[in-house]
Design an enzyme around this catalytic site. Structure first.
Site, mmCIF file in Angstrom:
data_model
loop_
_atom_site.group_PDB
_atom_site.id
_atom_site.type_symbol
_atom_site.label_atom_id
_atom_site.label_comp_id
_atom_site.label_asym_id
_atom_site.label_seq_id
_atom_site.Cartn_x
_atom_site.Cartn_y
_atom_site.Cartn_z
ATOM 1 C CE LYS A 52 -4.412 1.367 -0.746
ATOM 2 N NZ LYS A 52 -4.543 0.372 0.301
ATOM 3 C CB SER A 89 -0.949 0.013 1.199
ATOM 4 O OG SER A 89 -2.017 -0.875 0.979
ATOM 5 C CB SER A 134 -4.500 1.176 3.999
ATOM 6 O OG SER A 134 -3.616 0.796 2.959
#
Length: 359
Positions: A70, A67, A122
């Site tokens: 992101k 993640s 997330s």
């Protein structure tokens, strides 16, 4: 005095003045920063303002990043979307595997609030919804992500999706992630989101609001921490990008595949602040000894004490024509560390309007 002699004299005086200034930066003798290590497969530490890489281990090795993806998703969405625009949740976003903010089909939320769900919790569903909203499709948004990576010179990075779930051909490197995070943190909207510990967001389905607590424990456990993003998949394992600001200096740390990341990040940041503090090489308006011109901007750079002797400067004059010359600009002072250019500032006449206007 001829122009050639003037230039030689000015450059010599500027260099001597700078060396005299730097002599005061290392009282008590110079020393080399001790080495540091982490438990990570790859790691990096960078000074955000200058972009100087202070530490790197396997820094250019492409790796799965979970993640941490992101970070790119957020900055691309901020730059291409409208924060007050409403994002409608489509079929591909609903029930997306992995971490989620549990969006429902057709649910609408502002892009700003969706980004909080993306970065604090997330949410993979938020990543997909944002991508479809900003890019027209998930594929279109991924194209924007890779376009941005190329613009930033992230040569060991390639994106296949906006959320970071494991996929062949989806990777980045510690050094590239440090550069990306340093770039993103200069955006005030991004910086505000990733430094938020808890966010309350209107809930269209219930009377109570969503309350999202940031998964980034560094915000609570490290003095000055102000970002950035956690990550985990079964193949990437634990990943973390953190940032912190102390004494006006912001550092960003990266670890990939690190079972002791909270501890390693504290040690990395402590090491960076302790051994590479920002050193003032010039103040705005500071006279340059021997000539009438002054420094047009402040210049600060992260240096360990032993590096002060490796700083040199060079004065480059501009032609006596053009609007900026008429306004009092006379050239620029370039700074070098061991022969490598690290930055430059303009040189102005003391009464130049550019000096008060900020150049």
């Amino acid at each position: 005095m001829t122009t050639g002699l003037y230039r030689f004299r000015a450059r010599l005086i500027a260099a001597l003045a700078l060396l005299a200034l730097l002599a005061n930066l290392a009282p008590g003798g110079a020393f080399a920063a001790p080495s540091i290590s982490t438990q990570a497969k790859g790691a990096a530490l960078m000074d955000v303002a200058s972009g100087r890489l202070l530490y790197s281990s396997n820094g250019d090795t492409p790796m799965r990043i979970a993640s941490l993806t992101k970070i790119m998703t957020a900055i691309v969405a901020i730059e291409h979307g409208k924060l007050d625009g409403m994002v409608k949740t489509g079929k591909r976003a609903v029930g997306k595997e992995g971490s989620s903010i549990y969006l429902q089909l057709g649910e609408e939320m502002s892009l700003s609030n969706m980004l909080y769900g993306l970065m604090l919790r997330s949410g993979n569903d938020a990543a997909t919804a944002i991508a479809e909203h900003v890019g027209g499709s998930e594929e279109g948004f991924v194209h924007l992500m890779n376009e941005k990576a190329a613009m930033l010179g992230l040569t060991h990075t390639q994106f296949r999706n906006p959320h970071g779930l494991d996929e062949e051909g989806h990777f980045s490197s510690p050094n590239d992630l440090a550069r990306l995070a340093a770039y993103a943190l200069k955006n005030k909207d991004f910086a505000a989101i990733v430094s938020t510990r808890v966010k309350d967001v209107p809930n269209p389905h219930e009377k109570w609001s969503y309350r999202w607590q940031n998964k980034n424990k560094m915000l609570a456990m490290y003095e000055g921490a102000d970002g950035v993003k956690t990550g985990y998949t079964k193949k990437a394992l634990r990943c973390l990008v953190s940032s912190a600001t102390r004494n006006g200096q912001k550092l960003v740390a990266v670890t990939i595949n690190d079972g002791d990341d909270w501890r390693d990040h504290q040690q990395l940041l402590d090491w960076g602040f302790g051994h590479f503090p920002l050193r003032t090489l010039a103040e705005k308006g500071q006279p340059i000894q021997g000539i009438t011109q002054v420094a047009g901007q402040p210049f600060r750079y992260p240096l360990e004490e032993s590096e002060a002797a490796g700083i040199q400067s060079k004065l480059e004059l501009i032609p006596a024509i053009g609007e900026r010359f008429e306004l009092g600009e006379r050239g620029k002072l370039l700074f070098y560390l061991n022969g490598s250019l690290i930055g430059s500032i303009p040189v102005y006449e003391p009464d130049s309007p550019l000096l008060t206007a900020g150049g």
